[in-house]
Motif scaffolding. Structure first.
Motif, PDB file in Angstrom:
ATOM      1  N   GLN A   1       0.831  -1.205   0.000  1.00 20.62           N
ATOM      2  CA  GLN A   1       0.000   0.000   0.000  1.00 20.62           C
ATOM      3  C   GLN A   1       0.864   1.253   0.000  1.00 20.62           C
ATOM      4  O   GLN A   1       0.587   2.223  -0.710  1.00 20.62           O
ATOM      5  N   GLY A   2       1.905   1.239   0.830  1.00 24.07           N
ATOM      6  CA  GLY A   2       2.823   2.371   0.854  1.00 24.07           C
ATOM      7  C   GLY A   2       3.543   2.530  -0.468  1.00 24.07           C
ATOM      8  O   GLY A   2       3.761   3.658  -0.952  1.00 24.07           O
ATOM      9  N   PHE A   3       3.940   1.400  -1.069  1.00 23.04           N
ATOM     10  CA  PHE A   3       4.604   1.430  -2.367  1.00 23.04           C
ATOM     11  C   PHE A   3       3.705   2.070  -3.421  1.00 23.04           C
ATOM     12  O   PHE A   3       4.130   2.954  -4.176  1.00 23.04           O
ATOM     13  N   ALA A   4       2.446   1.624  -3.479  1.00 26.29           N
ATOM     14  CA  ALA A   4       1.517   2.146  -4.479  1.00 26.29           C
ATOM     15  C   ALA A   4       1.256   3.636  -4.273  1.00 26.29           C
ATOM     16  O   ALA A   4       1.170   4.404  -5.238  1.00 26.29           O
ATOM     17  N   ALA A   5       1.118   4.044  -3.010  1.00 24.82           N
ATOM     18  CA  ALA A   5       0.854   5.461  -2.726  1.00 24.82           C
ATOM     19  C   ALA A   5       2.016   6.340  -3.173  1.00 24.82           C
ATOM     20  O   ALA A   5       1.818   7.391  -3.799  1.00 24.82           O
ATOM     21  N   LEU A   6       3.239   5.927  -2.851  1.00 24.00           N
ATOM     22  CA  LEU A   6       4.401   6.734  -3.211  1.00 24.00           C
ATOM     23  C   LEU A   6       4.659   6.698  -4.712  1.00 24.00           C
ATOM     24  O   LEU A   6       5.048   7.695  -5.313  1.00 24.00           O
ATOM     25  N   ALA A   7       4.438   5.534  -5.344  1.00 25.94           N
ATOM     26  CA  ALA A   7       4.728   5.403  -6.771  1.00 25.94           C
ATOM     27  C   ALA A   7       3.674   6.070  -7.641  1.00 25.94           C
ATOM     28  O   ALA A   7       4.021   6.775  -8.605  1.00 25.94           O
ATOM     29  N   SER A   8       2.399   5.889  -7.311  1.00 28.37           N
ATOM     30  CA  SER A   8       1.327   6.345  -8.192  1.00 28.37           C
ATOM     31  C   SER A   8       0.656   7.624  -7.714  1.00 28.37           C
ATOM     32  O   SER A   8       0.530   8.587  -8.475  1.00 28.37           O
TER      33      SER A   8
END
Length: 479
Positions: free
Chosen positions: A169-176
């Motif tokens: 979830q953190g990855f998706a938030a920061l990436a997208s």
């Protein structure tokens, strides 16, 4: 003749003030589901408040709230104006909500939910505590929609307590959503739908995926998505776990994988270079507000979006991951990052290292605790402080449950999850304390429910009457 009953000024009745604002509908979460619901209600003529904790302040991102960001955010998260622009770019419906006069408050957290029930009957109405960086307030509502999404299920392994280990979830938030991710080469843990989607998202953003790692012997996600992952040139390691991680000044620099189908000491290890390890084992609904309030959803309070539909990973699957990751974990492997609680500390039911450990306490173990019955994560939290830190247990809650299940030799489904308490988001005391009591609220609080023998009232502390109060009434405590 009508007789007006006397009201005890020490009772809770009428001491809790009404909300500072009231809405027909309050929506927590301004993603697609929450924004669409707010727009529909506003078009129907209802007064609507829509709040969202995004854009998240850089200081909270650094504490892994609300997602497991894992120290891989760029300096862009410190630019509040840019973060706000990114949020509107990711959800254009917010502009329509503003145009429809929905009261939209971004960067605002919902930290507490309070309703009347068996344990509370003095509230004037259902109340939701909200706060931004400047102040806090209570809002009332006729209906409450929780579009709070889901959080990652996190399990630890050797070296996971360093920058570069994060949740999907953190990855998706920061990436997208924020376009503020500093990762360049990642390893994804988990081959379910979430893991495969994470790998494809990374590939689409130009981030190299060194591997997708799965402890099971088969891919857990949709075959079509797995084919897309393989077609992208991303290797998938099955029946594999993490044996070690390599760290440097900026955190993760590499990972050592080990086969689960080979004996220890001869496990066909594989070393991969990466700067980030993404935990994509699964998600669980983010229902902390309901959990802390001790209530279930109903007609007045409803879950929508991922908060209503997200499914926790199968308990047996999580236990398999926990056992595989523990295979190479030493006793000093961290379980709770915030409080620096290790596996040995948790199994030994020991307090954090910054507190004294008397001889009797040092002799305590989980086994001795189990003599009095099954261990509860809340009990373990109080004794070890695992889960009491800044992230409020988001990084260790599932680990503690898995560890207790393993030590008690019971299924994970038999171990309850640790409970939540308000505030369910870290809110500065300076923000919460900026509140003035009315005169009638302040009256009567200097004694406990009007029992003077329990307390020494404020007004007599430091006066000759204090000794008289203690001697005559038996009071021996100050409030």
């Amino acid at each position: 003749m009508n007789v007006v009953p006397l009201r005890d000024r020490h009772a809770l009745d009428n001491k809790i003030p009404s909300a500072e604002a009231h809405f027909d509908l309050v929506v927590v979460g301004a993603g697609h589901a929450g924004t669409s619901a707010a727009i529909a209600a506003s078009k129907a003529g209802e007064s609507v408040l829509l709040i969202d904790e995004h854009p998240v302040r850089g200081s909270l991102i650094g504490t892994d709230v609300p997602y497991f960001f894992g120290g891989r955010a760029t300096a862009a998260v410190q630019q509040s104006g840019r973060m706000l622009e990114q949020l509107f770019g990711a959800n254009p419906d917010l502009e329509e909500a503003f145009d429809l006069h929905v009261d939209v408050r971004l960067g605002t957290v919902a930290w507490g939910l309070y309703v009347n029930g068996p344990a509370m009957r003095a509230l004037p109405e259902p109340l939701l505590g909200i706060a931004d960086g400047e102040g806090a307030m209570m809002v009332g509502f006729d209906r409450l929609l929780l579009a709070t999404g889901a959080r990652d299920v996190v399990l630890g392994f050797p070296g996971w307590n360093q920058p570069g280990v994060m949740g999907a979830q953190g990855f998706a938030a920061l990436a997208s959503r924020y376009e503020a991710l500093s990762s360049r080469r990642i390893v994804v843990l988990g081959s379910g739908a979430l893991g495969l989607e994470t790998a494809l998202t990374a590939h689409a953003h130009g981030i190299e995926v060194a591997a997708v790692v799965e402890v099971a012997d088969t891919i857990q996600g949709p075959a079509e998505r797995a084919a897309q992952v393989r077609a992208s040139g991303i290797p998938i390691y099955l029946g594999t776990t993490i044996a070690a991680t390599k760290g440097g000044i900026d955190g993760v620099e590499g990972v050592t994988l080990a086969s689960l189908n080979a004996p220890l000491g001869n496990d066909g290890s594989t070393e991969l270079v990466c700067d980030t390890i993404v935990l994509a084992l699964g998600v669980t609904p983010a229902t902390e507000l309901l959990d802390a309030a001790g209530i279930a959803p109903g007609e007045t309070i409803t879950l929508i979006g991922d908060a209503a539909t997200a499914q926790r990973p199968d308990a047996a699957y999580l236990q398999a991951w926990a056992a595989a990751l523990a295979r190479h974990a030493a006793p000093d492997t961290i379980v709770c990052q915030c409080e620096d609680v290790t596996r040995a500390d948790l199994i030994g039911v020991q307090p954090p290292h910054y507190l004294d450990r008397p001889e009797a306490m040092a002799a305590r173990t989980l086994s001795s605790l189990l003599n009095d019955g099954p261990a509860h994560p809340d009990q373990i939290k109080r004794l070890t402080r695992a889960g009491m830190g800044q992230c409020q247990g988001r990084r260790c809650r599932d680990q503690v449950a898995c560890l207790l299940a393993a030590e008690q030799k019971v299924p994970l489904s038999a171990v309850p999850m640790a409970s939540y308490r308000a505030p369910v988001r870290p809110v500065p005391l300076a923000v919460l304390a900026d509140w003035q009591e009315r005169g009638d609220m302040a009256a009567g609080w200097d004694v406990w429910f009007g029992i003077p023998t329990q307390w020494t009232p404020y007004a007599v502390i430091g006066t000759p009457e204090e000794a008289e109060h203690v001697a005559g009434l038996g009071g021996n405590m100050h409030v």
